[in-house]
Design a protein around this motif. Sequence first.
Motif, mmCIF file in Angstrom:
data_model
loop_
_atom_site.group_PDB
_atom_site.id
_atom_site.type_symbol
_atom_site.label_atom_id
_atom_site.label_comp_id
_atom_site.label_asym_id
_atom_site.label_seq_id
_atom_site.Cartn_x
_atom_site.Cartn_y
_atom_site.Cartn_z
ATOM 1 N N UNK A 1 0.843 14.212 -12.646
ATOM 2 C CA UNK A 1 -0.091 13.223 -13.210
ATOM 3 C C UNK A 1 -0.657 12.334 -12.109
ATOM 4 N N UNK A 2 -1.636 11.561 -12.473
ATOM 5 C CA UNK A 2 -2.251 10.662 -11.507
ATOM 6 C C UNK A 2 -1.335 9.523 -11.152
ATOM 7 N N UNK A 3 -1.201 9.195 -9.883
ATOM 8 C CA UNK A 3 -0.268 8.154 -9.466
ATOM 9 C C UNK A 3 -0.845 6.738 -9.553
ATOM 10 N N UNK A 4 -2.167 6.627 -9.576
ATOM 11 C CA UNK A 4 -2.766 5.303 -9.437
ATOM 12 C C UNK A 4 -2.404 4.420 -10.630
ATOM 13 N N UNK A 5 -1.953 3.203 -10.321
ATOM 14 C CA UNK A 5 -1.618 2.245 -11.364
ATOM 15 C C UNK A 5 -0.189 2.342 -11.854
ATOM 16 N N UNK A 6 0.519 3.440 -11.461
ATOM 17 C CA UNK A 6 1.896 3.605 -11.918
ATOM 18 C C UNK A 6 2.823 2.664 -11.146
ATOM 19 N N UNK A 7 3.904 2.253 -11.789
ATOM 20 C CA UNK A 7 4.871 1.387 -11.137
ATOM 21 C C UNK A 7 6.034 2.234 -10.626
ATOM 22 N N UNK A 8 6.333 2.142 -9.325
ATOM 23 C CA UNK A 8 7.479 2.877 -8.799
ATOM 24 C C UNK A 8 8.534 1.868 -8.360
ATOM 25 N N UNK A 9 9.735 2.372 -8.146
ATOM 26 C CA UNK A 9 10.821 1.481 -7.764
ATOM 27 C C UNK A 9 11.367 1.828 -6.382
ATOM 28 N N UNK A 10 11.584 0.757 -5.581
ATOM 29 C CA UNK A 10 12.358 0.925 -4.359
ATOM 30 C C UNK A 10 13.515 -0.053 -4.497
ATOM 31 N N UNK A 11 14.699 0.471 -4.604
ATOM 32 C CA UNK A 11 15.840 -0.388 -4.898
ATOM 33 C C UNK A 11 15.613 -1.072 -6.238
ATOM 34 N N UNK A 12 15.598 -2.394 -6.240
ATOM 35 C CA UNK A 12 15.410 -3.107 -7.500
ATOM 36 C C UNK A 12 13.980 -3.562 -7.693
ATOM 37 N N UNK A 13 13.175 -3.448 -6.599
ATOM 38 C CA UNK A 13 11.807 -3.949 -6.691
ATOM 39 C C UNK A 13 10.853 -2.895 -7.220
ATOM 40 N N UNK A 14 9.842 -3.372 -7.975
ATOM 41 C CA UNK A 14 8.842 -2.468 -8.546
ATOM 42 C C UNK A 14 7.486 -2.694 -7.859
ATOM 43 N N UNK A 15 6.843 -1.614 -7.510
ATOM 44 C CA UNK A 15 5.551 -1.701 -6.811
ATOM 45 C C UNK A 15 4.519 -0.870 -7.555
ATOM 46 N N UNK A 16 3.291 -1.417 -7.560
ATOM 47 C CA UNK A 16 2.215 -0.665 -8.211
ATOM 48 C C UNK A 16 1.528 0.232 -7.171
ATOM 49 N N UNK A 17 1.364 1.494 -7.522
ATOM 50 C CA UNK A 17 0.691 2.423 -6.604
ATOM 51 C C UNK A 17 -0.805 2.168 -6.654
ATOM 52 N N UNK A 18 -1.400 1.814 -5.506
ATOM 53 C CA UNK A 18 -2.853 1.614 -5.489
ATOM 54 C C UNK A 18 -3.576 2.783 -4.814
ATOM 55 N N UNK A 19 -2.845 3.529 -4.034
ATOM 56 C CA UNK A 19 -3.519 4.644 -3.367
ATOM 57 C C UNK A 19 -2.527 5.655 -2.820
ATOM 58 N N UNK A 20 -2.992 6.860 -2.581
ATOM 59 C CA UNK A 20 -2.154 7.860 -1.905
ATOM 60 C C UNK A 20 -2.945 8.437 -0.743
ATOM 61 N N UNK A 21 -2.201 8.905 0.236
ATOM 62 C CA UNK A 21 -2.822 9.461 1.437
ATOM 63 C C UNK A 21 -2.901 10.970 1.335
ATOM 64 N N UNK A 22 -3.897 11.521 2.022
ATOM 65 C CA UNK A 22 -4.002 12.972 2.109
ATOM 66 C C UNK A 22 -2.966 13.503 3.092
#
Lengths: 430, 226
Positions: A195-216
């Motif tokens: 699925x598309x990653x943009x806007x999804x929230x991912x977790x690193x440890x306990x912190x949540x980050x919103x994906x704004x972009x992916x690299x080629x």
Amino acid sequence: MTNGKSDLKRLSRGDTENSGGAIWHENFRQAINILRSHKMRSGLLIVGVAIGVTTVLAIVTVMSGLDKRVQQDILSVNKPYLIVSRFDPFAGTKDKRDLMRRKKLTSSDAEAIEDRCPTVDRVDLQVNAEGMMSVLRYGNERTNLIQVMGASHNFGYMFSFSIEKGRFFTKFEQDHKARVIVLGYGPAKDLFPHRGPIGKMIKIGTHRYKVVGTMGSRENIMGSISDNYAIIPYTIYEKDRSSKRDDYQIAITIRDGFTLEKGIEETTALLRKRRGVKPGEENNFYITTSETFKEMLGNITKYIGLVLVVISSIGLMVGGIGVMNIMLISVTERTREVGIRMAVGAKKKDILQQFLIEAVVLTGIGGIMGIILGMFAARGVAMLIHFPYSVPIIWIIIAFVFSSSIGLIFGLYPANKAAGMDPIVALRAE
Amino acid sequence: MLITVKGLKKIYDVGSQRIEAVAGVDLEIGKNEYVSIMGPSGSGKSTLMNILGCLDTPTEGKYYLNGSEVSNLDDDRLAYIRNREIGFVFQTFNLLPRANSLQNVELPLVYAGVSAGKRKRIAMEVLDLVGLVDRAMHRPSELSGGQRQRVAIARALVNNPSIILADEPTGNLDSKTGEELMAVFNKIHESGNTIIMVTHEENVARHSMRILRLRDGKIESDKIIN
């Protein structure tokens, strides 16, 4: 035959202008003749030389492609830039502890450089903890251990990583410590295979980050390692992930019309002041440029290339020994011919030249074939491992000259043997 | 005199033995002479021939060709003399097997540095002289023995040398072909050439004007016959 003698007188007296061209031409024609009448033998020899040249040329081509590739991959930058770090990462291990005790660079250093150095265009601050890898998670998907680094919003502008989806984070997000993340190709693929990653929230440890972009994908020669990273704003990095092992480096691009040297000068002066270096003391920081880095990498590939070329030249030497062998046989077989030529007026140097031309023609043809095969081989390799394919013209010329010289060098002994023959003995040979 | 030879010796050291292949020869040969050199094998006729042909140099003595001494020249100068002054005809023809008649005849001109066009023209004229224009493009293997020897004669003539040196020219030919070949030599002689021929056949030597007989490296007799 009444006026035969006068005929003969008219024929040749005064016609002997003695141009070396006639002998050259005859010797060359003779070489082609011999090649034609000994197809198998000449063919094998040519193949031998061709293989040698192919190897050398393929390696040279691949190396020059590799060089270009390295420049592209590791130094994917839009403009030349300066890197400020605490110490020279390639300086070796002496006094590493002392170096580690140096004050870290800070975001205010970066801001000061941006504000107060007129030659500076943009400044990027990167923070990275060596050896600190993290796992990124989204739902049930997880990545391997990857490097998470902090950077400024200028990172995306200064380094030509290609954004595949979405965008790089903005100055606004950086200043407001937004928990946003740009995923490298590796984690993007791992976490969002379908699925598309943009806007999804991912977790690193306990912190949540919103994906704004992916690299080629960088399709890098270093493989997937160079795709396994994620970037967050350095501001949020400092808040969420700050550790003792963090190390900062500042990348600086210079305005058009100024030189990197001018930039180094200004930055050095500013940093010495800010970091309290007294006049006469050594800098407690290190500035390098993308150009020196490039040069260094270039040198590495150059030396590897040189070694490979030397090794593969041994193959050519073997071809050369083949040339000598064939020429020795040829000289022995044609002893009587040498005698005949000497009897009708060939000088030693004419005979020498004849056999040398023969050897050079053989290896020269081998060289041309090798060049063609080598270019194909290099092209194959280039396609296989995604190298830029380029054959340096200079190397084509070198390959040809080199293979011809092999004929000259290894043909010299047999040719000398022929030229040194006693015509009386040679004429009696069977 | 075209050829003047004084006190000519060729000495070979074979182990501890000294062999005098030519043991003191004095000889004069004039322009347009036709000389046969005869003698049993080992009499030194081949060695003398080689020296007269500038393929070899004497150990002692002097050899003057056209008035200039050629007994002490280096290899390159000897090659030059062979190219300009001497035409060889060998018993075994000694043609280049991969070259056609024309190319074989052209060979001395190549080493004289004559341009290709001129070479071809001159070589064709000489081939015409020996009656082989129609065989110009044939290789030696496609020619009869007599034809091969005529190509060799054409090659010897092509640089218009001072001397034609023939070493057993009919040795590899049957007697009929040999006779035909001698007719060619007679023609060449009649047109003003100087011929020196080594042979052991009396009826071949009969064609010449003068017969030199060698024994043990010395001249045994020197007779004018015609």
